[in-house]
Scaffold this motif. Structure first.
Motif, PDB file in Angstrom:
ATOM      1  N   LEU A 223       0.760  -1.287  -0.182  1.00 14.88           N
ATOM      2  CA  LEU A 223      -0.024  -0.131  -0.209  1.00 14.88           C
ATOM      3  C   LEU A 223       0.876   1.266  -0.048  1.00 14.88           C
ATOM      4  N   ASP A 224       0.324   2.166  -0.648  1.00 10.52           N
ATOM      5  CA  ASP A 224       0.992   3.720  -0.785  1.00 10.52           C
ATOM      6  C   ASP A 224       0.814   4.045   0.852  1.00 10.52           C
ATOM      7  N   ASN A 225       1.886   4.775   1.077  1.00 11.54           N
ATOM      8  CA  ASN A 225       1.967   5.616   2.401  1.00 11.54           C
ATOM      9  C   ASN A 225       0.855   6.589   2.909  1.00 11.54           C
ATOM     10  N   ALA A 226       0.171   6.930   1.594  1.00  9.55           N
ATOM     11  CA  ALA A 226      -0.851   8.025   1.736  1.00  9.55           C
ATOM     12  C   ALA A 226      -2.092   7.293   2.118  1.00  9.55           C
ATOM     13  N   VAL A 227      -2.267   6.043   1.972  1.00  5.07           N
ATOM     14  CA  VAL A 227      -3.249   5.352   2.172  1.00  5.07           C
ATOM     15  C   VAL A 227      -3.908   5.081   3.507  1.00  5.07           C
ATOM     16  N   SER A 228      -4.858   5.628   4.229  1.00  6.69           N
ATOM     17  CA  SER A 228      -5.143   5.733   5.634  1.00  6.69           C
ATOM     18  C   SER A 228      -6.046   4.667   5.939  1.00  6.69           C
ATOM     19  N   SER A 229      -7.078   4.230   4.934  1.00  5.69           N
ATOM     20  CA  SER A 229      -7.961   3.048   5.082  1.00  5.69           C
ATOM     21  C   SER A 229      -7.859   2.268   3.792  1.00  5.69           C
ATOM     22  N   PHE A 230      -8.217   0.944   4.222  1.00  7.50           N
ATOM     23  CA  PHE A 230      -7.996  -0.055   3.006  1.00  7.50           C
ATOM     24  C   PHE A 230      -8.756  -1.302   3.399  1.00  7.50           C
ATOM     25  N   LYS A 231      -9.066  -2.147   2.535  1.00 14.52           N
ATOM     26  CA  LYS A 231      -9.812  -3.502   2.765  1.00 14.52           C
ATOM     27  C   LYS A 231      -9.529  -4.352   1.688  1.00 14.52           C
TER      28      LYS A 231
ATOM     29  N   VAL B  80       1.996 -12.162   1.298  1.00 15.00           N
ATOM     30  CA  VAL B  80       0.587 -11.627   0.426  1.00 15.00           C
ATOM     31  C   VAL B  80       0.710 -10.408   0.833  1.00 15.00           C
ATOM     32  N   MET B  81       0.721 -10.020   2.249  1.00  9.52           N
ATOM     33  CA  MET B  81       0.994  -8.733   2.428  1.00  9.52           C
ATOM     34  C   MET B  81       1.925  -8.278   3.792  1.00  9.52           C
ATOM     35  N   ASN B  82       2.624  -7.379   3.747  1.00  8.74           N
ATOM     36  CA  ASN B  82       3.601  -7.053   4.768  1.00  8.74           C
ATOM     37  C   ASN B  82       3.481  -5.751   5.056  1.00  8.74           C
ATOM     38  N   ASP B  83       2.355  -5.234   5.968  1.00  4.75           N
ATOM     39  CA  ASP B  83       2.197  -3.845   5.883  1.00  4.75           C
ATOM     40  C   ASP B  83       2.799  -3.265   7.221  1.00  4.75           C
TER      41      ASP B  83
END
Length: 536
Positions: free
Chosen positions: A301-309, A327-330
Motif C-alpha cells: 500500500l502507498d503510505n498515503a493510504v489511511s484506510s483499506f480493505k 501476501v501482505m507485509n504492511d
C-alpha cells in the motif's frame, strides 16, 4: 454289304430333327399364369426425410414416369397406418425439385404436425395411363420440440429474462432445476408482452424452462445463472490476458472488484504497489476448470493510504520466494486502518508469511476461510509483529495448513480481541519447539476469546515436539478436536482439551506427505466430522 455313314450325313439329320421340334412348339409360347397385380405403375425408388422440424417435415422422393399424382399419408401408429392423421396429394405437374439434390429428387413439405411426436409416412403414385396405383413406400420419423422461445437474456446470479414469439398462445411456464419443478402461470401482461422476468434463482445453477399452451409444450430453453460476485465498488471483468498492474492503475474508482476468469495466470514477479486512491480491492476468481492464479512478492500500500480493505476469492496465490515474500507485509509510516483482510477458497503457498502487520496499524477482521496453505516460511500465516498493532478478530476456518517451515501458525505481539479456529486440518504445521499460537510469551497478549474447535492435528515425525501456545494455557481451549499419536506436544505447552486419536497420521489421512488429507478412518469424531470439510 455294310452302309457307310459320313459325318456330314449325321449333322444334317440332327438339324432336321431340331427344326421339326421347334416348329411344333411355336403354337403355345406362354402356357403359365400371369399375376395382374404386378401390372401397375412403379413406386418411387427414393423416399426419405430431408428435414424434420417441430411441426413440419420435408420429404425427399424420386419421380416416376407416367405419374399423375403422389399421395402421402401420415399415421402415429408405427407403420401400421390403421388411423390416418394427414393425407396430402400432389399433382405430378406441381412437384418441386430439391435445389440441393444432384440426382433430380423432389421435395414435399407437410406442416401442422404435432411437436415431439413419432410419425409414420407412406407414399404411393397414381398413373396417367390407366395403370393401377403403385405399392406404398414407407418411413418413420419423430418431430422435434416446438420452439417459440427466444434466447434467455439478462442472466444474473439470481434472475433471468424470458421472451418468446409475439402473439403466441401460451398459458404457463415450468421452471426445473435439480429434480424440482415449479409452475408459473402467465399473467395477461406476460402474454401481451411475450416476456417473463424470473427472480429468486440460485447462483451458478442450471435451469430448464418449458412454455406451454395448456397441455401442449411450445418451447424449451436451458440456462445457467451467473456466479455470485461480491465485493464493494465497481466491477471490472477481465479476460485474463491483461497486465493486471497496468489494468488497475488505469481505474479511477476508489473501490474496485476485478472479476478474473479461471484461465487467468498473472505473474507480477515483484511487489505490487497499489494505486494510492484504491481504498477497497476485491480479486474475484470465477469458478471453472482450474483456478485463476497470481504470483507476486507482496501486495503493498502507498503510505498515503489511511484506510483499506482487501478480499481475495477463489485464486491460487503464490510467492516467488518462500524465504522473503508475503501476501501482505504492511508497515505504514503513518496510522492506517485495514478494516478487512479476507482470503477464501484460495490455494496459498511459497511465502515467508501470509499477512504480517507492523507499526501504527489497526485491523478489524482477518478472515481466512476454505483455503489450502502450505510451504510458508518464518512468519507463518498471521503475524501481529509489533505491540503497536491493534487487531480485533482473527478467524481461520474450513482450511488445511501443512508444511510450514520453522514458524508459528499465528504470532501475536499485541492482544487481539478474538481468535477462532474451526474445522481445520493441520499437518507438519509447526517446526520443533514452535507454537500454534505464540502470544509472545505474555499472558497480556492472549486473545480475549480464544478457541480451537473440530480440528485435526497430525505430523510426519513423532520425534518432533511441538508446542500449543506461549504462554501455556492450562484451561480448556480445544474442543471436539483430535491429534494423531505421531503429533507430539510438549507437556509444558499443552494443547488443552484435545482428544487422542490412537493411530498415526497415515492411518487417518490418505496420503498426507503429498497433501491428500482425505479421511480414511471415518469413525473419528462421529457426526461432527472434524477437520477441513473438503476431505470428508
Amino acid at each position: 454289304m455294310k452302309k457307310k455313314f459320313s459325318i456330314k450325313n449325321i449333322i444334317s439329320s440332327l438339324l432336321m430333327l431340331g427344326l421339326t421340334l421347334g416348329f411344333s412348339s411355336c403354337e403355345d409360347v406362354n402356357d403359365w399364369g400371369v399375376d395382374d397385380s404386378f401390372n401397375r405403375i412403379f413406386s418411387p425408388v427414393t423416399f426419405e426425410t430431408a428435414q424434420v422440424g417441430a411441426t413440419s417435415v420435408s420429404l425427399r422422393f424420386s419421380s416416376v414416369p407416367n405419374a399423375q399424382s403422389y399421395v402421402i399419408e401420415f399415421s402415429k401408429d408405427s407403420l401400421q397406418f390403421t388411423t390416418i392423421t394427414n393425407t396430402v396429394e400432389i399433382l405430378a405437374d406441381d412437384i418441386v425439385l430439391d435445389p440441393n439434390s444432384t440426382s433430380k429428387l423432389y421435395l414435399a413439405t407437410v406442416k401442422k404436425l404435432d411437436p415431439e411426436s413419432r410419425y409414420s409416412a407412406r407414399m404411393k403414385v397414381t398413373s396417367n395411363n390407366g395403370l393401377p396405383e403403385s405399392r406404398w413406400v414407407t418411413l418413420t420419423f419423430k418431430t422435434s420440440g416446438e420452439q417459440i422461445f427466444d434466447a434467455v437474456s439478462n442472466i444474473t446470479e439470481s434472475s433471468a429474462t424470458l421472451t418468446w414469439e409475439a402473439e403466441a398462445e401460451v398459458t404457463h411456464i415450468i421452471l426445473s432445476s435439480g429434480g424440482t419443478k415449479k409452475q408459473i402461470d402467465l399473467s395477461p401482461s406476460n402474454i401481451t408482452e411475450s416476456k417473463l422476468e424470473l427472480s429468486d434463482l440460485k447462483e451458478n445453477t442450471s435451469y430448464t424452462v418449458e412454455i406451454y399452451n395448456g397441455d401442449r409444450k411450445k418451447g424449451t430453453k436451458s440456462f445457467t445463472t451467473a456466479q455470485k460476485i461480491s465485493g464493494d465498488g465497481k466491477r471490472y471483468t477481465m479476460t485474463g490476458t491483461e497486465n493486471i498492474v497496468d489494468f488497475l492503475n488505469a481505474i479511477t474508482e476508489s473501490e474496485v472488484v476485478l472479476v478474473i476468469p479461471s484461465s487467468a495466470k498473472f505473474e507480477i514477479g515483484d511487489a505490487w504497489t497499489l494505486p494510492a486512491h484504491i481504498k477497497s480491492l476485491t480479486l474475484w476468481g470465477l469458478s471453472g476448470e482450474g483456478q485463476a492464479a497470481i504470483s507476486l512478492k507482496e501486495i503493498k500500500l502507498d503510505n498515503a493510504v489511511s484506510s483499506f480493505k482487501i478480499w481475495i476469492h477463489n485464486m491460487t496465490v503464490t510467492g516467488t520466494d518462500a524465504s522473503a515474500d508475503y501476501v501482505m507485509n504492511d508497515n505504514p509510516t503513518t496510522a492506517r486502518t485495514i478494516s478487512e483482510f479476507k482470503m477464501d477458497n484460495c490455494t496459498i503457498s511459497a511465502f515467508r508469511g501470509v499477512f504480517r502487520m507492523r507499526a501504527a496499524l489497526t485491523v478489524g477482521l482477518i478472515d481466512i476461510d476454505n483455503c489450502i496453505i502450505s510451504n510458508i516460511g518464518s512468519y507463518g500465516i498471521i503475524s501481529i509483529d509489533a505491540a503497536a498493532v491493534s487487531v480485533k478478530d482473527i478467524s481461520l476456518k474450513n482450511s488445511t495448513v501443512y508444511k510450514l517451515n520453522n514458524t508459528n501458525v499465528i504470532t501475536c505481539k499485541s492482544k487481539p480481541v478474538s481468535i477462532s479456529i474451526n474445522y481445520c486440518t493441520f499437518y507438519d504445521a509447526q517446526a520443533k519447539d514452535k507454537y500454534i499460537i505464540n502470544f509472545d510469551g505474555k499472558a497480556a497478549n492472549v486473545a480475549g476469546t480464544f478457541s480451537i474447535n473440530n480440528s485435526l492435528f497430525g505430523a510426519s515425525d513423532a520425534s518432533v515436539s511441538t508446542r500449543a501456545t506461549n504462554p501455556k494455557i492450562e484451561s480448556t481451549f480445544v474442543y471436539d478436536s483430535y491429534k494423531t499419536n505421531d503429533y507430539a506436544v510438549a507437556s509444558n505447552y499443552p494443547l488443552t482439551g484435545v482428544l487422542d486419536y490412537e493411530n498415526t497420521s497415515t492411518n487417518l489421512f490418505t496420503d498426507p506427505a503429498n497433501g491428500n488429507f482425505k479421511i480414511k478412518d471415518t469413525n473419528i469424531g462421529g457426526e461432527k466430522q472434524p477437520g477441513d470439510p473438503r476431505w470428508w
